[in-house]
Motif scaffolding. Structure first.
Motif, short mmCIF file in Angstrom:
data_model
loop_
_atom_site.label_atom_id
_atom_site.label_comp_id
_atom_site.label_asym_id
_atom_site.label_seq_id
_atom_site.Cartn_x
_atom_site.Cartn_y
_atom_site.Cartn_z
N GLY A 1 47.66 46.06 37.07
CA GLY A 1 46.35 46.16 36.43
C GLY A 1 46.45 46.69 35.01
O GLY A 1 47.50 47.18 34.58
N LEU A 2 45.34 46.60 34.28
CA LEU A 2 45.33 46.88 32.84
C LEU A 2 45.69 48.33 32.51
O LEU A 2 46.54 48.59 31.67
CB LEU A 2 43.96 46.54 32.26
CG LEU A 2 43.76 46.81 30.77
CD1 LEU A 2 44.74 45.99 29.94
CD2 LEU A 2 42.33 46.53 30.35
N LYS A 3 45.04 49.29 33.15
CA LYS A 3 45.21 50.70 32.78
C LYS A 3 46.65 51.18 32.98
O LYS A 3 47.22 51.84 32.11
CB LYS A 3 44.25 51.58 33.59
CG LYS A 3 42.77 51.33 33.29
CD LYS A 3 42.46 51.63 31.83
CE LYS A 3 40.99 51.40 31.54
NZ LYS A 3 40.68 51.59 30.10
N ARG A 4 47.22 50.83 34.11
CA ARG A 4 48.58 51.29 34.38
C ARG A 4 49.59 50.62 33.45
O ARG A 4 50.56 51.25 33.01
CB ARG A 4 48.95 51.02 35.83
CG ARG A 4 48.40 52.09 36.77
CD ARG A 4 48.95 51.97 38.18
NE ARG A 4 48.34 50.86 38.89
CZ ARG A 4 48.61 50.53 40.14
NH1 ARG A 4 49.52 51.20 40.81
NH2 ARG A 4 48.01 49.52 40.73
N ILE B 1 46.66 40.15 35.27
CA ILE B 1 45.61 41.15 35.45
C ILE B 1 44.33 40.49 35.96
O ILE B 1 43.65 41.00 36.85
CB ILE B 1 45.33 41.90 34.13
CG1 ILE B 1 46.53 42.79 33.76
CG2 ILE B 1 44.06 42.73 34.23
CD1 ILE B 1 46.44 43.41 32.39
N ASN B 2 44.00 39.33 35.40
CA ASN B 2 42.78 38.60 35.79
C ASN B 2 42.98 37.78 37.07
O ASN B 2 42.11 37.05 37.47
CB ASN B 2 42.33 37.68 34.65
CG ASN B 2 41.68 38.44 33.53
OD1 ASN B 2 41.96 39.61 33.33
ND2 ASN B 2 40.81 37.79 32.79
N ARG B 3 44.19 37.90 37.65
CA ARG B 3 44.52 37.19 38.89
C ARG B 3 44.29 35.68 38.78
O ARG B 3 43.74 35.05 39.68
CB ARG B 3 43.72 37.78 40.07
CG ARG B 3 44.08 39.24 40.30
CD ARG B 3 43.59 39.77 41.62
NE ARG B 3 44.13 41.12 41.87
CZ ARG B 3 45.31 41.35 42.39
NH1 ARG B 3 46.09 40.34 42.74
NH2 ARG B 3 45.74 42.59 42.57
N LYS C 1 44.73 40.99 26.47
CA LYS C 1 43.72 40.90 27.53
C LYS C 1 42.38 40.43 26.97
O LYS C 1 41.71 39.56 27.54
CB LYS C 1 43.56 42.27 28.18
CG LYS C 1 42.39 42.41 29.16
CD LYS C 1 42.65 41.70 30.46
CE LYS C 1 41.68 42.13 31.56
NZ LYS C 1 40.28 41.86 31.28
N LYS D 1 49.52 41.31 37.55
CA LYS D 1 48.81 41.10 38.81
C LYS D 1 48.92 42.33 39.71
O LYS D 1 47.97 42.70 40.41
CB LYS D 1 49.39 39.87 39.52
CG LYS D 1 48.51 39.30 40.61
CD LYS D 1 49.02 37.95 41.05
CE LYS D 1 48.06 37.31 42.03
NZ LYS D 1 48.51 35.95 42.43
#
Length: 200
Positions: free
Chosen positions: A76-79, A132-134, A102, A73
């Motif tokens: 995020g995905l990239k980090r 990630i998708n909250r 994901k 949350k």
């Protein structure tokens, strides 16, 4: 590792089970496939209560899933992929593992959170895409708890049935995990077909 798990369960009881299941989710190399069956075997000796063992396993497992959820949350995905590729060897997770979790989550959403808790190797990481998708915290908690309760109960009961041979539980999990994965593939395929049909 087995000796350490045995000593922890024998000396700390329910707290030890919860603690080990928490660690199992934070550090995936610690296997729930040994922790809960061992606890089930201890139940056969009359030292612990079955329902309390399952409860301790569920609580520890869910508490261990929360850091992954909040990590997804917040970062995020990239980090997270970057961090997994850089430091993931310590947790046996790579950026590709995170991406696959994901993508799986994107296909099935809430259902993936629950069913993902039944599949070794995915059960920990499925919390990351939920974050990630909250996904709503309470939705995440409900689906994770349902999936975790099934997994923990299954492992504990298997250890209860096998007794001193509780280490053999891992052999029986292969077919069960395969069934769950096949079911998920079928559901994902049907979802894709329905989506394409609607678009046409």
């Amino acid at each position: 590792m087995l000796e350490w798990i045995v000593n922890t369960v024998n000396s700390l009881g329910y707290f030890g089970i919860g603690f080990l299941m928490f660690l199992e989710n934070v550090f995936p190399p610690i296997p729930s496939e040994l922790i809960m069956p061992l606890a089930g075997f201890v139940v056969t000796q009359g030292k612990l209560d079955f329902a309390h063992v399952v409860g301790a396993g569920i609580i520890g497992s869910i508490l261990g899933a929360l850091p992954w959820y909040y990590l997804g949350k917040r970062l995020g995905l990239k980090r997270i992929q970057f961090l997994a590729d850089k430091y993931g060897q310590w947790l046996t997770v790579s950026g590709e593992d995170v991406l696959q979790a994901k993508q799986w989550f994107d296909r099935r959403g809430n259902l993936a959170t629950g069913l993902g808790r039944l599949v070794p190797g995915i059960r920990t990481y499925i919390s990351v895409p939920a974050g990630i998708n909250r996904m709503s915290f309470w939705t995440f908690l409900i689906y994770s708890t349902i999936g975790t309760a099934v997994w923990v109960s299954l492992l504990t009961y298997a250890g209860y049935l096998l007794g001193e041979n509780y280490e053999q539980v891992k052999k029986f999990l292969g077919p069960i995990s395969t069934i769950v994965i096949v079911a998920l593939i079928i559901m994902t395929g049907s979802w894709i077909i329905k989506r394409k049909t609607r678009q046409n």
